[in-house]
Write an enzyme that holds these catalytic residues in place. Structure first.
Site, PDB file in Angstrom:
ATOM      1  N   GLU A 174      29.725  61.116  25.210  1.00  0.00           N
ATOM      2  CA  GLU A 174      30.949  60.957  24.405  1.00  0.00           C
ATOM      3  C   GLU A 174      31.781  62.235  24.511  1.00  0.00           C
ATOM      4  OE1 GLU A 174      28.322  60.489  21.158  1.00  0.00           O
ATOM      5  OE2 GLU A 174      28.852  62.395  20.218  1.00  0.00           O
TER       6      GLU A 174
ATOM      7  N   LYS B 208      33.666  65.712  23.723  1.00  0.00           N
ATOM      8  CA  LYS B 208      33.387  66.868  22.872  1.00  0.00           C
ATOM      9  C   LYS B 208      34.724  67.258  22.242  1.00  0.00           C
ATOM     10  CE  LYS B 208      31.233  71.406  22.911  1.00  0.00           C
ATOM     11  NZ  LYS B 208      32.234  72.033  22.075  1.00  0.00           N
TER      12      LYS B 208
ATOM     13  N   ASP C 265      37.535  69.107  20.258  1.00  0.00           N
ATOM     14  CA  ASP C 265      37.792  70.529  20.108  1.00  0.00           C
ATOM     15  C   ASP C 265      38.544  70.773  18.806  1.00  0.00           C
ATOM     16  OD1 ASP C 265      37.842  73.159  20.672  1.00  0.00           O
ATOM     17  OD2 ASP C 265      39.396  73.048  22.209  1.00  0.00           O
TER      18      ASP C 265
ATOM     19  N   TYR D 181      30.228  62.210  14.714  1.00  0.00           N
ATOM     20  CA  TYR D 181      29.521  61.956  15.973  1.00  0.00           C
ATOM     21  C   TYR D 181      28.010  62.176  15.933  1.00  0.00           C
ATOM     22  CZ  TYR D 181      30.865  66.873  15.999  1.00  0.00           C
ATOM     23  OH  TYR D 181      31.097  68.168  15.642  1.00  0.00           O
TER      24      TYR D 181
ATOM     25  N   LYS E  60      31.113  71.232  29.776  1.00  0.00           N
ATOM     26  CA  LYS E  60      32.437  71.796  29.462  1.00  0.00           C
ATOM     27  C   LYS E  60      33.420  71.584  30.606  1.00  0.00           C
ATOM     28  CE  LYS E  60      32.816  74.942  26.482  1.00  0.00           C
ATOM     29  NZ  LYS E  60      33.234  75.146  25.113  1.00  0.00           N
TER      30      LYS E  60
ATOM     31  N   CYS F 146      75.740  83.700  27.950  1.00  0.00           N
ATOM     32  CA  CYS F 146      74.989  82.572  28.505  1.00  0.00           C
ATOM     33  C   CYS F 146      74.747  82.785  29.998  1.00  0.00           C
ATOM     34  CB  CYS F 146      75.769  81.276  28.284  1.00  0.00           C
ATOM     35  SG  CYS F 146      75.000  79.880  29.116  1.00  0.00           S
TER      36      CYS F 146
ATOM     37  N   CYS G 157      76.911  79.755  31.844  1.00  0.00           N
ATOM     38  CA  CYS G 157      78.377  79.654  31.860  1.00  0.00           C
ATOM     39  C   CYS G 157      79.084  80.934  31.416  1.00  0.00           C
ATOM     40  CB  CYS G 157      78.830  78.483  30.998  1.00  0.00           C
ATOM     41  SG  CYS G 157      78.561  78.752  29.237  1.00  0.00           S
TER      42      CYS G 157
ATOM     43  N   CYS H  35      74.080  78.957  23.238  1.00  0.00           N
ATOM     44  CA  CYS H  35      75.360  78.861  23.922  1.00  0.00           C
ATOM     45  C   CYS H  35      76.058  77.673  23.287  1.00  0.00           C
ATOM     46  CB  CYS H  35      75.122  78.623  25.411  1.00  0.00           C
ATOM     47  SG  CYS H  35      76.607  78.055  26.256  1.00  0.00           S
TER      48      CYS H  35
ATOM     49  N   CYS I 244      78.740  73.511  28.996  1.00  0.00           N
ATOM     50  CA  CYS I 244      77.979  74.473  29.801  1.00  0.00           C
ATOM     51  C   CYS I 244      77.108  73.706  30.810  1.00  0.00           C
ATOM     52  CB  CYS I 244      77.111  75.307  28.849  1.00  0.00           C
ATOM     53  SG  CYS I 244      75.796  76.194  29.662  1.00  0.00           S
TER      54      CYS I 244
END
Ligand code: IVH
Length: 698
Positions: free
Chosen positions: A137, A139, A141, A250, A347, A441, A444, A459, A464
């Site tokens: 199954e 893992k 995180d 789990y 892993k 910018c 432009c 901007c 632009c």
């Protein structure tokens, strides 16, 4: 405490290049063991004391494993103060402490096929069996938890802590909707049970939370795990409730009946069945993800399969867990002080790495926001080469004190864009250069502005070129109108050639001209034509998202679409009306209001309509559930009963309170009531939540 940090970091980098196979003599092993202990102690200090690690978890794991492996090979070199002789703790002061019913061990890690075959060999050796059935199954995180139920009631939930004692965070866990407050364990003869699981935040919600944090000027979380763990530690359960946490369970680690008899391995025989049982009791368990494998080849195949689909899974996973399926073998296999011998984690490649920031460029987004983008010395993270990273905004750069030339720790979590977790300041040479933000910018040349209270330089020239290109590319992107063949590069090229200067121009493209361009054959032009044609009939939530209204992501776009018939209807909505919709606050409402009160935008929508783009819901979409009657029982995790009713009605269906022969579907949520039995008696079809959501197109 440490004066020679630079040296230790350098030593770490050298040690990371080693593998056990390359260490031949005991003398070499002894030297490396000492070095490993020294650097691990240093990294422990950085992590636990300073809360400021300078290497990734993966790199730390690698060092730790090399030390474990060397100590296993030369047991006489183990010392009482070796870092391998203690288990890390995540205890914090504010929560009451609670002892787990069974120790919360962690898992041994494996990184390749050979490691898995070694594990299989060991299991066979200890059990004396020739064939072992495994269940595999994901893992998850997130943040590990242990839940205790007694007499069907959820009585306590805790963090892992030091494995024996954890923080009692019951009030925070009670607000998580996927943790049932009661479940019928008695049906299985269980009086007391301890279940392990993981608290998570979906990738989608994670993105949303970070977007909101950025808007509020808070630093974003580096990954969903940090967001989940951080949320569990909030001192106010009400705040926790807002974070949208979910919990997967789990593993049953303890289960006894009325007389205190252990049921694990006797009545609860197979792990895969226990996962199914938990699912049926209303928990979120990896019931659909789990696979029973007949042998280790199957296990390896399944792990590889998941490595491929990892990015498209809605939750962050960092590997797979391979467990001996027959629970009665757990006792025979036993455990070390760290991990059980009946399970192993496989892993996936790490999501973090350290690399150098070599330059910074400034990009103009579709809303005019100027984002600093860091150019990196290319580094592989989780199978993808990463060479640039968003530096978010000026505040982020200042707060993390990021400089050109710095060694940085980069994370790429799921499909989330790479992120700088931190600068390794200890590695600085003094030649690093500060990052200077531009005043004009870069596309432009207009002067940039930073509205008061905002963290972003913008901007404000709506024409632009960089902004226009981004807006067109966003409109055509996969999550919006999904026009294949019109990616950002092609948009840029067409723009520069004058073929494409606005969103409606997409539907006026001169294909005869395109045919003459280098790299465009008849087939690619035909495909592009077809993709553009098809895009005219997308559901309107995609169009709304594609318009690129500031703060309107996919979720908000769907909410809006559910409440209107035609996109142009939104021009009649007031800010208050918009705010009354789920999850839409003032800032978002104001942004939508402004968008639909801008003449150019209205003109654009009208133009799109004239060009054949569907701006209203199709009849079919609207009347999809016509003639159907729905009844609900139990709690839904997606939404309130009221909301579910609204959604059914929006599609032309009816909702009733009681089951009868006329009921088309009974939707069964968590902890269903007597309606379920009645439906079964009458032969009324039932849908679980997922099936229901699928039917209504969610
Ligand atoms: S089984 C005694 N199954 O990974 C072993 N753990 O790195 C019980 N984890 O401490 C754990 N997904 O917090 C198991 N499907 C899964 C898991 C899982 C994530 C976590 C768990 C564990 C850690 C080890």
């Amino acid at each position: 405490m440490y004066t020679k940090e630079k040296e230790l970091i350098e030593k770490t980098r050298q040690l990371l290049k080693l593998s056990i196979k390359g260490i031949k003599t005991k003398k070499d092993a002894e030297k490396i063991i000492n070095e490993l202990r020294e650097v691990i102690k240093y990294h422990d200090w950085r992590y636990y004391v300073l809360s400021s690690p300078v290497i990734s978890d993966y790199e730390y794991d690698k060092l730790f494993h090399l030390l474990v492996a060397l100590e296993e090979k030369y047991p006489d070199l183990v010392t009482a103060d070796s870092p391998t002789q203690r288990i890390a703790s995540d205890l914090i002061k504010e929560f009451p402490k609670v002892r787990h019913l069974a120790p919360m061990l962690s898992l041994e890690n494996s990184y390749n096929e050979d490691d898995l075959r070694d594990f299989d060999r060991r299991v066979k050796e200890i059990t004396g069996l020739d064939e072992i059935e495994y269940s595999v199954e994901p893992k998850f995180d997130g943040a590990g938890i242990a839940l205790v139920y007694e007499d069907n009631l959820f009585i306590r939930g805790a963090t892992r802590g030091d494995g024996a004692v954890g923080d009692d965070i019951t009030p925070n866990l009670k607000v998580i909707k996927t943790i049932p407050l009661s479940a019928n364990f008695k049906r299985y003869g269980i009086k007391t049970i301890e279940i392990r699981g993981e608290v998570l935040i979906s990738k989608e919600l994670f993105k949303k939370i970070n977007q909101e944090r950025l808007e509020e000027g808070l630093p974003p979380f580096a990954n969903p795990r940090n967001a989940a763990a951080g949320s569990l530690r909030l001192q106010n359960p009400k705040e926790v409730a807002k974070r949208g946490l979910e919990a997967f369970v789990y593993q049953i680690t303890y289960a006894v009946d009325e007389n205190g008899n252990n049921l694990l391995g006797t009545k609860i025989k197979k792990h895969s069945e226990s996962i199914k049982m938990l699912y049926e009791l209303g928990f979120k368990s990896p019931y659909k993800e789990i696979k029973v494998c007949k042998n280790i080849d199957d296990v390896i195949g399944y792990c590889n399969e998941w490595q491929e689909k990892r990015d498209s899974y809605p939750y962050e996973i960092d590997g797979m867990v391979v467990k001996v399926n027959d629970i009665s073998l757990y006792d025979i296999l036993g455990a070390t002080s760290h991990h059980p011998r009946w399970a192993i984690a496989y892993k996936f490649q790490a999501r973090q790495a350290t690399t150098k920031l070599i330059d910074v460029v400034f990009q103009v987004g579709r809303t005019g926001a100027v984002t600093p983008v860091g150019k990196l010395e290319p580094v592989e993270i989780g199978g993808v080469t990463v060479s640039s990273v968003s530096l978010i905004n000026e505040d982020f750069i200042k707060e993390k004190d990021i400089r050109i030339g710095d060694l940085v720790l980069v994370e790429r979590a799921g499909d989330v864009i790479p992120y700088i977790v931190k600068v390794i300041k200890e590695a600085r040479t003094g030649n690093e250069k500060p990052i200077v933000f531009p005043k004009y910018c870069p596309s432009c040349g207009s002067p940039l502005v930073k509205p008061p209270g905002e963290a972003v330089w913008r901007c404000v020239n709506a024409n632009c070129p960089a902004q226009v290109k981004e807006r067109i590319a966003h409109f055509a992107s996969k999550d919006a109108m999904d026009i294949r063949g019109l990616g950002p590069r092609i948009v840029e090229r067409f723009y520069d050639l004058g073929l494409l200067r606005s969103i409606p121009d997409i539907y006026r493209l001169d294909f005869e001209k395109i045919k003459q361009l280098e790299g465009f054959g008849k087939k690619s032009v035909d495909n592009l034509k077809k993709a553009i044609e098809e895009s005219k009939h997308r559901p309107i939530h995609r169009l709304i998202y594609g318009l690129g209204i500031r703060y309107v992501g996919q979720v908000t776009a769907r909410t809006l679409a559910e409440n209107i018939k035609c996109v142009e209807d939104l021009k009649d909505w007031t800010i208050e009306q918009l705010e009354s919709l789920e999850d839409i606050g003032y800032v978002v409402a104001k942004s939508i209001y402004d968008f639909f009160h801008n003449e150019q935008n209205i003109k654009m929508i009208q133009e799109l309509k004239k060009l054949g783009v569907q701006t209203c819901k199709e009849e079919e979409e609207e009347g999809k559930l016509k003639g159907m009657t729905f009844v609900f029982t139990g709690t839904l995790s997606c939404c309130s009963r009221e909301k579910a009713k609204e959604m059914v009605e929006a599609l032309g269906g009816k909702v009733s309170n009681s089951v009868s022969k006329k009921t088309t579907y009974l939707v069964v949520g968590e902890a269903p009531g007597s309606k379920l039995a009645k439906a079964q008696k009458l032969g009324v079809k039932t849908l679980n939540e997922e099936e229901f959501l699928k039917l209504i197109g969610k």
